[in-house]
Design a protein around this motif. Structure first.
Motif, PDB file in Angstrom:
ATOM      1  N   ASP A  33      36.161   6.381 -19.369  1.00  0.00           N
ATOM      2  CA  ASP A  33      36.203   7.132 -18.111  1.00  0.00           C
ATOM      3  C   ASP A  33      37.056   6.385 -17.078  1.00  0.00           C
ATOM      4  O   ASP A  33      37.896   6.993 -16.403  1.00  0.00           O
TER       5      ASP A  33
ATOM      6  N   ALA B 107      36.395  15.802 -19.184  1.00  0.00           N
ATOM      7  CA  ALA B 107      35.482  15.332 -18.136  1.00  0.00           C
ATOM      8  C   ALA B 107      34.380  14.488 -18.762  1.00  0.00           C
ATOM      9  O   ALA B 107      34.160  14.526 -19.981  1.00  0.00           O
TER      10      ALA B 107
ATOM     11  N   GLU C  54      31.480  22.136 -17.082  1.00  0.00           N
ATOM     12  CA  GLU C  54      32.775  22.547 -17.648  1.00  0.00           C
ATOM     13  C   GLU C  54      32.747  23.970 -18.214  1.00  0.00           C
ATOM     14  O   GLU C  54      33.713  24.406 -18.840  1.00  0.00           O
TER      15      GLU C  54
ATOM     16  N   THR D 123      30.965  12.766 -22.843  1.00  0.00           N
ATOM     17  CA  THR D 123      32.382  12.997 -22.534  1.00  0.00           C
ATOM     18  C   THR D 123      32.913  14.112 -23.427  1.00  0.00           C
ATOM     19  O   THR D 123      32.575  14.176 -24.610  1.00  0.00           O
TER      20      THR D 123
END
Ligand code: UT7
Length: 324
Positions: free
Chosen positions: A120, A177, A238, A320
């Motif tokens: 990240d 994301a 998402e 993730t």
């Protein structure tokens, strides 16, 4: 869209330690370990297999796959909690070994979630510093921090490293994301002392040793709930349905944790990559090793939606999404 994974690599130590070998060290059995954890064997580091050396080998393989030279790398982030020195960082040793002369390098410690947290950070760096290339590595030699007389922990862990080369690209591919979390109030359910932080001449507290200590049952319960919550948070954010996931790579800690998670999520078990039987829990190494194996075995094709999730000491956890 985000940081694209150009190449992956992994490195496991030579020496294998089977459940039968462990029967000679502590009061346990192959049957108990296999049925409670799904682990058959694990790798144990020897001479020349320090965390930075395993990490360097994994990185070399990732660079070769990505067709990138070490001196083209701008940043090296290493996730670890078992480097042979507290200072300099493991990342600086990797940088030296690779000859990645222009890279700056630092470590991340988020226990078993280290690789996801490092990934990240790398993704965020690349979104700002477009045009740069980075290496993200997860490497551990937890055998050096294991109490080989404690059957509650010594059956679980193994050594190993994995790495990924990343670059930002304006395409459909890349890291979509992450949802990452920590809860330091639960530190005492899974922890490892380092060298005393007080001068022993001033503070005479007994040194409990630098070993991993764990409340296994509690960790188990939190791991399932926390990974499920992180995944649901991410999918909601998402607007992605679990059916849209092509491959899931969870942190390889215990097959029973993974089975429970898979049932709760309602994802098909054929879509879940498992290698815990071969390597045990390699902590920050677990996800990048599995990612490299999945990649080299052809489990990922361009455009696939990959879901990765992790849980570890801290507590730290997260998920993730990556468009491959
Ligand atoms: O990245 C996160 C890292 N940590 C984890 O993933 C750990 C999560 N927790 C676990 O994986 C499981 O809790 C363990 C595998 C550690 C333990 O499994 P469990 O089903 O939770 O067993 P338990 O701790 O409840 O122990 C059950 C019994 C106990 O005996 P009694 O009290 O019922 O007589 C233990 O003393 O099993 C005994 N036991 C063992 N027996 C044989 C504990 N360790 C062993 C062993 N061999 N190695």
């Amino acid at each position: 869209m985000g940081a694209v994974i150009l190449g992956t690599g992994s490195c496991l130590p030579q020496k294998e330690l089977s459940n039968q070998d462990l029967e000679k060290l502590v009061e346990t059995s192959d049957e108990w370990i296999l049925s409670r954890t799904g682990i058959s064997t694990r790798r144990i580091s020897g001479k020349g297999e320090e965390a930075f050396q395993l990490g360097t080998s994994a990185a070399k393989k990732a660079l070769a796959m990505a067709n990138v030279m070490a001196d083209d790398i701008d940043l090296i982030i290493v996730a670890t909690m078992s480097s042979h020195m507290s200072m300099p960082s493991c990342a600086c040793f990797v940088q030296k070994e690779l000859g990645a002369t222009k890279a700056f390098a630092y470590d991340v410690n988020a226990a078993c979630s280290g690789f996801l947290f490092a990934l990240d950070s790398g993704d965020k760096y690349l979104r700002v510093e477009k045009g740069k290339k980075i290496l993200v590595i997860g490497t551990e030699t937890l055998s050096s921090r294991t109490n080989w007389k404690d059957r509650n922990t010594c059956i679980l862990f193994g050594d190993g490293a994995g790495a990924a080369v990343l670059e930002y690209q304006e395409s459909e591919q890349g890291i979509v994301a992450s949802s990452l979390f920590s809860d330091g109030t639960l530190w005492n359910l899974l922890y490892m002392h380092s060298a005393p932080s007080c001068n022993p001449d001033l503070e005479q507290a007994g040194n409990p040793g630098n070993y991993i200590l764990m409340e296994g049952r509690e960790v188990f319960k939190y791991a399932v709930k926390a990974m499920e919550a992180a995944i649901n948070d991410l999918l909601l954010k998402e607007h992605v349905n679990i059916e849209a996931i092509d491959l899931m790579i969870p942190h390889q800690a215990n097959i029973r944790i993974l089975k429970k998670l898979v049932t709760r999520l309602g994802i098909k078990k054929e879509k879940v990559f498992i290698n815990v039987h071969k390597y045990g829990n390699t902590s920050a190494g677990s996800i990048p090793i599995a990612l490299d194996e999945a990649n080299r075995e052809g489990c990922l094709k361009r455009g696939d939606l990959l879901l990765v999730c992790s849980f570890g000491g801290g507590f730290t956890w997260g998920a993730t999404l990556v468009r491959w």
